[in-house]
Design a protein around this motif. Sequence first.
Motif, PDB file in Angstrom:
ATOM      1  N   MET A   1     -62.883  23.454-116.911  1.00  0.00           N
ATOM      2  CA  MET A   1     -61.638  24.052-117.392  1.00  0.00           C
ATOM      3  C   MET A   1     -60.431  23.345-116.792  1.00  0.00           C
ATOM      4  O   MET A   1     -59.432  23.082-117.468  1.00  0.00           O
ATOM      5  N   ASN A   2     -60.540  22.994-115.523  1.00  0.00           N
ATOM      6  CA  ASN A   2     -59.435  22.328-114.828  1.00  0.00           C
ATOM      7  C   ASN A   2     -59.572  20.810-114.798  1.00  0.00           C
ATOM      8  O   ASN A   2     -58.694  20.124-114.269  1.00  0.00           O
ATOM      9  N   LYS A   3     -60.718  20.300-115.322  1.00  0.00           N
ATOM     10  CA  LYS A   3     -60.982  18.856-115.296  1.00  0.00           C
ATOM     11  C   LYS A   3     -60.818  18.304-113.879  1.00  0.00           C
ATOM     12  O   LYS A   3     -60.182  17.277-113.659  1.00  0.00           O
ATOM     13  N   ARG A   4     -61.453  18.988-112.933  1.00  0.00           N
ATOM     14  CA  ARG A   4     -61.227  18.642-111.529  1.00  0.00           C
ATOM     15  C   ARG A   4     -62.495  18.826-110.720  1.00  0.00           C
ATOM     16  O   ARG A   4     -63.234  19.797-110.926  1.00  0.00           O
ATOM     17  N   ASP A   5     -62.754  17.878-109.821  1.00  0.00           N
ATOM     18  CA  ASP A   5     -63.873  17.969-108.901  1.00  0.00           C
ATOM     19  C   ASP A   5     -63.334  18.441-107.549  1.00  0.00           C
ATOM     20  O   ASP A   5     -62.653  17.693-106.851  1.00  0.00           O
ATOM     21  N   TYR A   6     -63.659  19.665-107.193  1.00  0.00           N
ATOM     22  CA  TYR A   6     -63.082  20.253-105.985  1.00  0.00           C
ATOM     23  C   TYR A   6     -63.755  19.761-104.707  1.00  0.00           C
ATOM     24  O   TYR A   6     -63.269  20.054-103.611  1.00  0.00           O
ATOM     25  N   SER A   7     -64.840  19.012-104.814  1.00  0.00           N
ATOM     26  CA  SER A   7     -65.441  18.442-103.608  1.00  0.00           C
ATOM     27  C   SER A   7     -64.583  17.328-103.033  1.00  0.00           C
ATOM     28  O   SER A   7     -64.704  16.991-101.846  1.00  0.00           O
ATOM     29  N   SER A   8     -63.718  16.756-103.861  1.00  0.00           N
ATOM     30  CA  SER A   8     -62.847  15.682-103.389  1.00  0.00           C
ATOM     31  C   SER A   8     -61.378  15.976-103.633  1.00  0.00           C
ATOM     32  O   SER A   8     -60.547  15.072-103.653  1.00  0.00           O
TER      33      SER A   8
ATOM     34  N   TYR B   1     -64.318  33.027-101.316  1.00  0.00           N
ATOM     35  CA  TYR B   1     -63.706  31.766-100.930  1.00  0.00           C
ATOM     36  C   TYR B   1     -64.714  30.840-100.254  1.00  0.00           C
ATOM     37  O   TYR B   1     -65.388  31.228 -99.300  1.00  0.00           O
ATOM     38  N   ILE B   2     -64.789  29.608-100.753  1.00  0.00           N
ATOM     39  CA  ILE B   2     -65.687  28.589-100.223  1.00  0.00           C
ATOM     40  C   ILE B   2     -64.943  27.750 -99.191  1.00  0.00           C
ATOM     41  O   ILE B   2     -63.841  27.264 -99.457  1.00  0.00           O
ATOM     42  N   ASP B   3     -65.538  27.576 -98.029  1.00  0.00           N
ATOM     43  CA  ASP B   3     -65.005  26.656 -97.026  1.00  0.00           C
ATOM     44  C   ASP B   3     -65.582  25.269 -97.329  1.00  0.00           C
ATOM     45  O   ASP B   3     -66.677  24.924 -96.900  1.00  0.00           O
ATOM     46  N   MET B   4     -64.827  24.471 -98.073  1.00  0.00           N
ATOM     47  CA  MET B   4     -65.324  23.171 -98.515  1.00  0.00           C
ATOM     48  C   MET B   4     -65.557  22.208 -97.361  1.00  0.00           C
ATOM     49  O   MET B   4     -66.345  21.258 -97.484  1.00  0.00           O
ATOM     50  N   GLU B   5     -64.913  22.442 -96.219  1.00  0.00           N
ATOM     51  CA  GLU B   5     -65.114  21.561 -95.069  1.00  0.00           C
ATOM     52  C   GLU B   5     -66.526  21.674 -94.500  1.00  0.00           C
ATOM     53  O   GLU B   5     -66.991  20.765 -93.809  1.00  0.00           O
ATOM     54  N   LYS B   6     -67.197  22.780 -94.783  1.00  0.00           N
ATOM     55  CA  LYS B   6     -68.593  22.898 -94.346  1.00  0.00           C
ATOM     56  C   LYS B   6     -69.519  22.044 -95.204  1.00  0.00           C
ATOM     57  O   LYS B   6     -70.562  21.585 -94.739  1.00  0.00           O
ATOM     58  N   LEU B   7     -69.129  21.832 -96.451  1.00  0.00           N
ATOM     59  CA  LEU B   7     -69.983  21.119 -97.397  1.00  0.00           C
ATOM     60  C   LEU B   7     -69.685  19.632 -97.472  1.00  0.00           C
ATOM     61  O   LEU B   7     -70.599  18.817 -97.625  1.00  0.00           O
ATOM     62  N   PHE B   8     -68.408  19.271 -97.377  1.00  0.00           N
ATOM     63  CA  PHE B   8     -67.995  17.871 -97.530  1.00  0.00           C
ATOM     64  C   PHE B   8     -67.000  17.511 -96.433  1.00  0.00           C
ATOM     65  O   PHE B   8     -65.983  18.172 -96.274  1.00  0.00           O
TER      66      PHE B   8
ATOM     67  N   GLY C   1     -59.391  17.729-101.717  1.00  0.00           N
ATOM     68  CA  GLY C   1     -58.599  17.835-100.505  1.00  0.00           C
ATOM     69  C   GLY C   1     -58.195  19.245-100.128  1.00  0.00           C
ATOM     70  O   GLY C   1     -57.359  19.437 -99.238  1.00  0.00           O
ATOM     71  N   GLU C   2     -58.793  20.240-100.778  1.00  0.00           N
ATOM     72  CA  GLU C   2     -58.498  21.637-100.468  1.00  0.00           C
ATOM     73  C   GLU C   2     -59.631  22.231 -99.640  1.00  0.00           C
ATOM     74  O   GLU C   2     -60.797  22.050 -99.975  1.00  0.00           O
ATOM     75  N   ARG C   3     -59.284  22.953 -98.595  1.00  0.00           N
ATOM     76  CA  ARG C   3     -60.336  23.547 -97.777  1.00  0.00           C
ATOM     77  C   ARG C   3     -60.876  24.819 -98.412  1.00  0.00           C
ATOM     78  O   ARG C   3     -62.092  24.991 -98.513  1.00  0.00           O
ATOM     79  N   TRP C   4     -60.014  25.724 -98.829  1.00  0.00           N
ATOM     80  CA  TRP C   4     -60.457  27.007 -99.362  1.00  0.00           C
ATOM     81  C   TRP C   4     -60.376  26.989-100.882  1.00  0.00           C
ATOM     82  O   TRP C   4     -59.308  26.817-101.457  1.00  0.00           O
ATOM     83  N   VAL C   5     -61.520  27.142-101.523  1.00  0.00           N
ATOM     84  CA  VAL C   5     -61.621  27.071-102.978  1.00  0.00           C
ATOM     85  C   VAL C   5     -62.267  28.356-103.489  1.00  0.00           C
ATOM     86  O   VAL C   5     -63.242  28.853-102.912  1.00  0.00           O
ATOM     87  N   ILE C   6     -61.715  28.913-104.558  1.00  0.00           N
ATOM     88  CA  ILE C   6     -62.255  30.147-105.134  1.00  0.00           C
ATOM     89  C   ILE C   6     -63.577  29.859-105.841  1.00  0.00           C
ATOM     90  O   ILE C   6     -63.695  28.914-106.618  1.00  0.00           O
TER      91      ILE C   6
END
Length: 377
Positions: free
Chosen positions: A226-233, A338-345, A235-240
């Motif tokens: 929907m957003n045409k965006r890969d949230y793993s890269s 909320y996902i803490d993306m810093e734990k994953l990537f 640069g946001e730490r907290w992602v819904i």
Amino acid sequence: MTPILTCMLLLPSMESGACTSAIISAEVNPYGRPILWKHRDTSTVDNKVEYVAARPGELSYVALFNAGDKYLKEAWMGMNEAGFAVMNTASYNIKDDKVSAKKMDKEGYVMTKALKTCRTVDDFARLLETLPRPMGVEANFGVIDATGNGAYFETNNHSYRRFDLKDAENGVLVRTNYSHSGRPDEGFGFVREANACHLLDPYVKTKSVTPEVLTEELSRSFYHDMNKRDYSSAGERWVIDQDFIPRYKSTATIAIEGCRPVSSVSEVTPEMVKREYVMWTGLGYPPCAETRAVTCAPDGVDKDLRGSLPNGHSPLADKAKKMRDEVFPIHKGNGDKYIDMEKLFREDGTGYVQKLKQLNVENFKKGRENRDGYGKN
């Protein structure tokens, strides 16, 4: 028929239970083998894998079960000694009656019966035709067999609509939590289906869809169509946690890689299935899951995937669940969304996804060496 990889872009859904799945033809797998994939989402967080020996008149099989299923009554994905494999996704737009909720959710029983009795895709169709009505299901059942055939059966309490893999324009069928033959714009998983189609497309074009693409890429991807965006890269730490393929309630990713298609199932033997079929299995929250190879044999299930711990828990599923709790660390208010993306990537490559993908490269290599070198000195 609508092209398989042409996906719908609708508003995000808020479904509580869901799955993402695909059937891949042998023509788009570089090893020449069909694949059946399920990324399982469920409120029943604990899973295990067990081998079930054949009883008289039945087939042996290996399958995914809920940890608490002591007597292995409900299989949620599996393969049998005849080279038949089955899985499901819940559907929410094809039920056409008022059968009470108490009489529904029989999909696991149907798949158990299928694993015990079916050898071909057509056998599964005959099974659905002979089950008592109402069947107690609202689901997209996906199946493959040793001849390379595959199909989805979009099934409600009284009937089904069959979609054969041979008719798929690109050699791929994808389903989430609505049925393509059901009521338009009802159901869930439209964005997740679009995510899967987008991520698969380059591999389909180069005929390079492997189990790793499914378990290591799609099941660990935070691309949002929907957003045409890969949230793993991003640069946001907290992602819904909304409309990604992996979700808080994701509990397994499994890709069953079949044999190179045979001309007739009469050629299939249990020894051949043990040698040729691999159920690549990641238990627990898929971005944190280690993938292990499973075969249809008494010794074919790794002890860390079996329900060897109290309450039927499996060691690898519990390990992944513990990591998931670190990925979703906020417990007040709506913090669990909320996902803490810093734990994953992480920039240094030490995120859970990054480390596990490196480990799983070796697990896939070892599993393939065991399969392709079977019986060789």
